[in-house]
Scaffold this motif. Sequence first.
Motif, PDB file in Angstrom:
ATOM      1  N   ALA A 325       0.811  -1.221   0.000  1.00 54.47           N
ATOM      2  CA  ALA A 325       0.000   0.000   0.000  1.00 54.47           C
ATOM      3  C   ALA A 325       0.842   1.268   0.000  1.00 54.47           C
ATOM      4  O   ALA A 325       0.404   2.312  -0.486  1.00 54.47           O
ATOM      5  N   ASP A 326       2.045   1.195   0.522  1.00 54.25           N
ATOM      6  CA  ASP A 326       2.924   2.365   0.531  1.00 54.25           C
ATOM      7  C   ASP A 326       3.703   2.416  -0.777  1.00 54.25           C
ATOM      8  O   ASP A 326       4.427   1.461  -1.108  1.00 54.25           O
ATOM      9  N   PRO A 327       3.611   3.497  -1.537  1.00 56.70           N
ATOM     10  CA  PRO A 327       4.273   3.561  -2.843  1.00 56.70           C
ATOM     11  C   PRO A 327       5.790   3.391  -2.772  1.00 56.70           C
ATOM     12  O   PRO A 327       6.384   2.768  -3.661  1.00 56.70           O
ATOM     13  N   ALA A 328       6.424   3.929  -1.722  1.00 58.23           N
ATOM     14  CA  ALA A 328       7.879   3.819  -1.613  1.00 58.23           C
ATOM     15  C   ALA A 328       8.294   2.381  -1.327  1.00 58.23           C
ATOM     16  O   ALA A 328       9.334   1.920  -1.808  1.00 58.23           O
ATOM     17  N   VAL A 329       7.481   1.660  -0.549  1.00 62.11           N
ATOM     18  CA  VAL A 329       7.767   0.249  -0.282  1.00 62.11           C
ATOM     19  C   VAL A 329       7.607  -0.567  -1.552  1.00 62.11           C
ATOM     20  O   VAL A 329       8.459  -1.411  -1.891  1.00 62.11           O
ATOM     21  N   ALA A 330       6.524  -0.340  -2.275  1.00 60.00           N
ATOM     22  CA  ALA A 330       6.289  -1.072  -3.521  1.00 60.00           C
ATOM     23  C   ALA A 330       7.408  -0.799  -4.530  1.00 60.00           C
ATOM     24  O   ALA A 330       7.898  -1.720  -5.207  1.00 60.00           O
ATOM     25  N   ASP A 331       7.819   0.457  -4.632  1.00 61.45           N
ATOM     26  CA  ASP A 331       8.916   0.822  -5.537  1.00 61.45           C
ATOM     27  C   ASP A 331      10.206   0.121  -5.124  1.00 61.45           C
ATOM     28  O   ASP A 331      10.932  -0.401  -5.974  1.00 61.45           O
ATOM     29  N   ALA A 332      10.483   0.093  -3.811  1.00 61.93           N
ATOM     30  CA  ALA A 332      11.696  -0.562  -3.323  1.00 61.93           C
ATOM     31  C   ALA A 332      11.660  -2.058  -3.593  1.00 61.93           C
ATOM     32  O   ALA A 332      12.687  -2.676  -3.923  1.00 61.93           O
ATOM     33  N   ALA A 333      10.479  -2.663  -3.481  1.00 58.93           N
ATOM     34  CA  ALA A 333      10.350  -4.104  -3.745  1.00 58.93           C
ATOM     35  C   ALA A 333      10.629  -4.412  -5.208  1.00 58.93           C
ATOM     36  O   ALA A 333      11.337  -5.385  -5.519  1.00 58.93           O
ATOM     37  N   ARG A 334      10.083  -3.613  -6.099  1.00 53.42           N
ATOM     38  CA  ARG A 334      10.335  -3.831  -7.535  1.00 53.42           C
ATOM     39  C   ARG A 334      11.814  -3.643  -7.862  1.00 53.42           C
ATOM     40  O   ARG A 334      12.395  -4.418  -8.634  1.00 53.42           O
ATOM     41  N   TRP A 335      12.405  -2.623  -7.263  1.00 53.98           N
ATOM     42  CA  TRP A 335      13.836  -2.373  -7.492  1.00 53.98           C
ATOM     43  C   TRP A 335      14.680  -3.534  -6.982  1.00 53.98           C
ATOM     44  O   TRP A 335      15.625  -3.966  -7.649  1.00 53.98           O
ATOM     45  N   ALA A 336      14.338  -4.038  -5.816  1.00 55.53           N
ATOM     46  CA  ALA A 336      15.076  -5.168  -5.248  1.00 55.53           C
ATOM     47  C   ALA A 336      14.990  -6.382  -6.163  1.00 55.53           C
ATOM     48  O   ALA A 336      15.995  -7.086  -6.394  1.00 55.53           O
ATOM     49  N   LEU A 337      13.808  -6.649  -6.692  1.00 49.32           N
ATOM     50  CA  LEU A 337      13.651  -7.789  -7.598  1.00 49.32           C
ATOM     51  C   LEU A 337      14.508  -7.626  -8.846  1.00 49.32           C
ATOM     52  O   LEU A 337      15.159  -8.580  -9.297  1.00 49.32           O
ATOM     53  N   GLU A 338      14.503  -6.440  -9.422  1.00 49.57           N
ATOM     54  CA  GLU A 338      15.321  -6.183 -10.610  1.00 49.57           C
ATOM     55  C   GLU A 338      16.797  -6.409 -10.307  1.00 49.57           C
ATOM     56  O   GLU A 338      17.525  -7.010 -11.105  1.00 49.57           O
ATOM     57  N   ARG A 339      17.231  -5.947  -9.155  1.00 47.97           N
ATOM     58  CA  ARG A 339      18.645  -6.125  -8.771  1.00 47.97           C
ATOM     59  C   ARG A 339      18.977  -7.602  -8.618  1.00 47.97           C
ATOM     60  O   ARG A 339      20.026  -8.074  -9.084  1.00 47.97           O
ATOM     61  N   LEU A 340      18.102  -8.338  -7.958  1.00 55.00           N
ATOM     62  CA  LEU A 340      18.369  -9.745  -7.707  1.00 55.00           C
ATOM     63  C   LEU A 340      18.318 -10.569  -8.993  1.00 55.00           C
ATOM     64  O   LEU A 340      18.955 -11.615  -9.099  1.00 55.00           O
ATOM     65  N   ARG A 341      17.579 -10.086  -9.954  1.00 57.20           N
ATOM     66  CA  ARG A 341      17.501 -10.770 -11.247  1.00 57.20           C
ATOM     67  C   ARG A 341      18.642 -10.365 -12.178  1.00 57.20           C
ATOM     68  O   ARG A 341      18.732 -10.832 -13.300  1.00 57.20           O
ATOM     69  N   GLY A 342      19.483  -9.434 -11.698  1.00 55.41           N
ATOM     70  CA  GLY A 342      20.634  -9.024 -12.492  1.00 55.41           C
ATOM     71  C   GLY A 342      20.315  -8.058 -13.591  1.00 55.41           C
ATOM     72  O   GLY A 342      21.127  -7.856 -14.511  1.00 55.41           O
ATOM     73  N   LYS A 343      19.154  -7.408 -13.520  1.00 53.27           N
ATOM     74  CA  LYS A 343      18.788  -6.454 -14.566  1.00 53.27           C
ATOM     75  C   LYS A 343      19.119  -5.035 -14.103  1.00 53.27           C
ATOM     76  O   LYS A 343      19.030  -4.720 -12.935  1.00 53.27           O
TER      77      LYS A 343
END
Length: 347
Positions: A325-343
């Motif tokens: 529900a928090d936009p900054a948390v959701a943004d951080a989660a997407r960023w973390a996934l991209e980093r972990l996927r090597g993108k």
Amino acid sequence: MNGLTKEHLVARALEEGFVKVGLCRPDAVPEAAERLRAYLEAGRHGQMGWMAEREEWRGSAAALWPEARSVIMLAEAYTPECDPMAGLAQPDRGVISVYAQGKDYHDIVKRRLKRLGRWLVDRTGAEIKVFVDTAPVMEKPLAQAAGLGWQGKHTNLLARDLGSWVFLGAIFTTLEFLPDAPEVSHCGNCTACLDICPTKAFPAPYQLDARRCISYLTIEHKGPVDTELRARMGNRIYGCDDCLAVCPWNKFALAAQEIGYQPKHGLPELAELAVLDDAGFRERFAGSPVKRIGRDRFVRNVLYAIGNSGLPQLGAVAAGLVEDADPAVADAARWALERLRGKAWTG
């Protein structure tokens, strides 16, 4: 002063648990107002609007309480027993600044100040006001003026007989004491604190741009952190101790006497912290300074650490928060996934 001497005051302060006492006049740092104004005009305070809102008081202790005749500056040690940077090599764990690993220092130091203040009032009938970090008081310049130590190139207070790990408290009083001699810098040619900063938050020695400081970014900054900076935050999820920890003067640091400053827990697991809801966060950090930033900002920080961890197994945790529900948390989660996927993150 009804027979009260500085020696009486110092002895009583040491009994209360403080490790060093110094005295200065409220107008002892006339250059503070100009320096503060330049800092604010440069925008280096970032989102800390409260610094500008009470600029007049913050820039002049004499303006804060015109009746005050002396400022009693007190230091208390919170020196860690272990290397505070060791946790940076454990990417599945979150690193919390030393000062926030135990009980809230505001409560502990303020209780000591109030006890000392009551003793002072009972002995002399003088008026007092006590301050611990939450009022518009520039404690570090006043502490240097009172001879407790000096503001190092990292802008924090340190001393030859204390090191870097100190909390500061202030008692303003209508009593007049003979001021102590101010301290001068003993940093010499050392730049260890500047060189180690992960985000290069020091534009020059003795200058800090809070907008790049990990302590500011994890505690004061609201909303998403700039992508270039979040990648440099490592697994620091509340504060940063790097510039303090590398100071050579810490070889003279005093041991912490207050048991409340000891860590409540070991280094927490990122996977455990990321799934905290608001109630769980408040319960987990009850009585800790961490509690004041709230669940959303804290979990945002945890997700940045997950993104920096290089541990694919943490991807499932991040994936569970991409619709938070928090936009900054959701943004951080997407960023973390991209980093972990090597993108590469493109914003």
